[in-house]
Design a protein around this motif. Structure first.
Motif, PDB file in Angstrom:
ATOM      1  N   GLU A 179      -6.574   3.795  -1.440  1.00  0.00           N
ATOM      2  CA  GLU A 179      -7.833   3.407  -0.800  1.00  0.00           C
ATOM      3  C   GLU A 179      -8.987   3.364  -1.796  1.00  0.00           C
ATOM      4  N   ALA A 205      -4.092  -0.026   4.935  1.00  0.00           N
ATOM      5  CA  ALA A 205      -5.351   0.645   5.252  1.00  0.00           C
ATOM      6  C   ALA A 205      -6.270  -0.419   5.813  1.00  0.00           C
ATOM      7  N   TYR A 228      -8.792  -1.404   4.736  1.00  0.00           N
ATOM      8  CA  TYR A 228      -9.466  -2.051   3.606  1.00  0.00           C
ATOM      9  C   TYR A 228      -8.576  -3.055   2.885  1.00  0.00           C
ATOM     10  N   THR A 236      -1.299  -2.370   1.306  1.00  0.00           N
ATOM     11  CA  THR A 236      -0.835  -1.537   0.201  1.00  0.00           C
ATOM     12  C   THR A 236       0.656  -1.266   0.361  1.00  0.00           C
TER      13      THR A 236
END
Length: 199
Positions: free
Chosen positions: A122, A159, A161, A164
């Motif tokens: 993150e 995430a 954001y 991943t």
């Protein structure tokens, strides 16, 4: 039709796989997509001795071409909670684009990997996003419409954001189907957002 660049750096191939999945999602949403990588800065002998994946088929990007895309999705592995030096060195050369506002209003997004679940994915995403915000870009993350990232039955990446994956301490874990689905989902959202902003 939106033009999307998936720009990545991958030492061992995990981010390369994620980049291809993001591109797949963006193409499914109707975008024209290029997948390119940033130059390797590690001397070849050292890279070979560290078992870097040097046979990646994506062409090398140049900073000058960035402004010709409607969206740029940036991906790199985590280095101690931050982006790799290879990606940072590439983006550091974009001062001229920043000064001209050449990327203002374009879509930006981030994806990453780390060795462990809590290895800085993150913070790496935030490092990339901070760079893209300085360029004036509109950020698209990975919302919980990709519900796979909420799985409690297996190790998963993802995430809000960005997409991943978790590579494992020895790099042996490859992106799972949930991780790749998250990448495809984010690619699709990037392409759709870019198309709306072009309209």
């Amino acid at each position: 039709m939106a033009k999307v660049l998936v720009l990545y750096y991958s030492s061992y191939g995990h981010i390369e796989k994620m980049a291809d999945a993001i591109a797949e999602g963006a193409r499914a949403a109707g975008a024209l997509v290029d997948v390119k990588r940033v130059p390797e800065t590690v001397p070849e002998g050292i890279a070979r001795s560290a078992h870097f994946k040097l046979d990646q088929s994506a062409p090398i990007a140049t900073v000058a071409e960035l402004e010709h895309y409607d969206a740029i999705v940036v991906g790199t592995g985590t280095r101690f909670g931050r982006m790799s030096s290879q990606m940072a060195a590439f983006l550091d050369q974009a001062g001229g684009l920043w000064a001209r506002g050449a990327l203002n209003g374009k879509v930006g997004a981030a994806f990453s990997s780390s060795a462990t679940q809590h290895g800085g994915q993150e913070t790496t995403l935030f490092a990339i996003i901070a760079n893209l915000l300085h360029f004036g870009m509109t950020i698209v993350g990975l919302p919980y419409s990709h519900q796979g990232q909420m799985s409690m039955t297996e190790i998963v990446g993802g995430a809000p954001y960005g997409a991943t994956t978790v590579a494992g301490g020895d790099g042996s874990r490859q992106p799972s189907e949930i991780d790749l689905a998250g990448a495809r989902h984010q690619g699709k959202l990037v392409a759709k957002t870019a198309a709306k902003l072009r309209a």
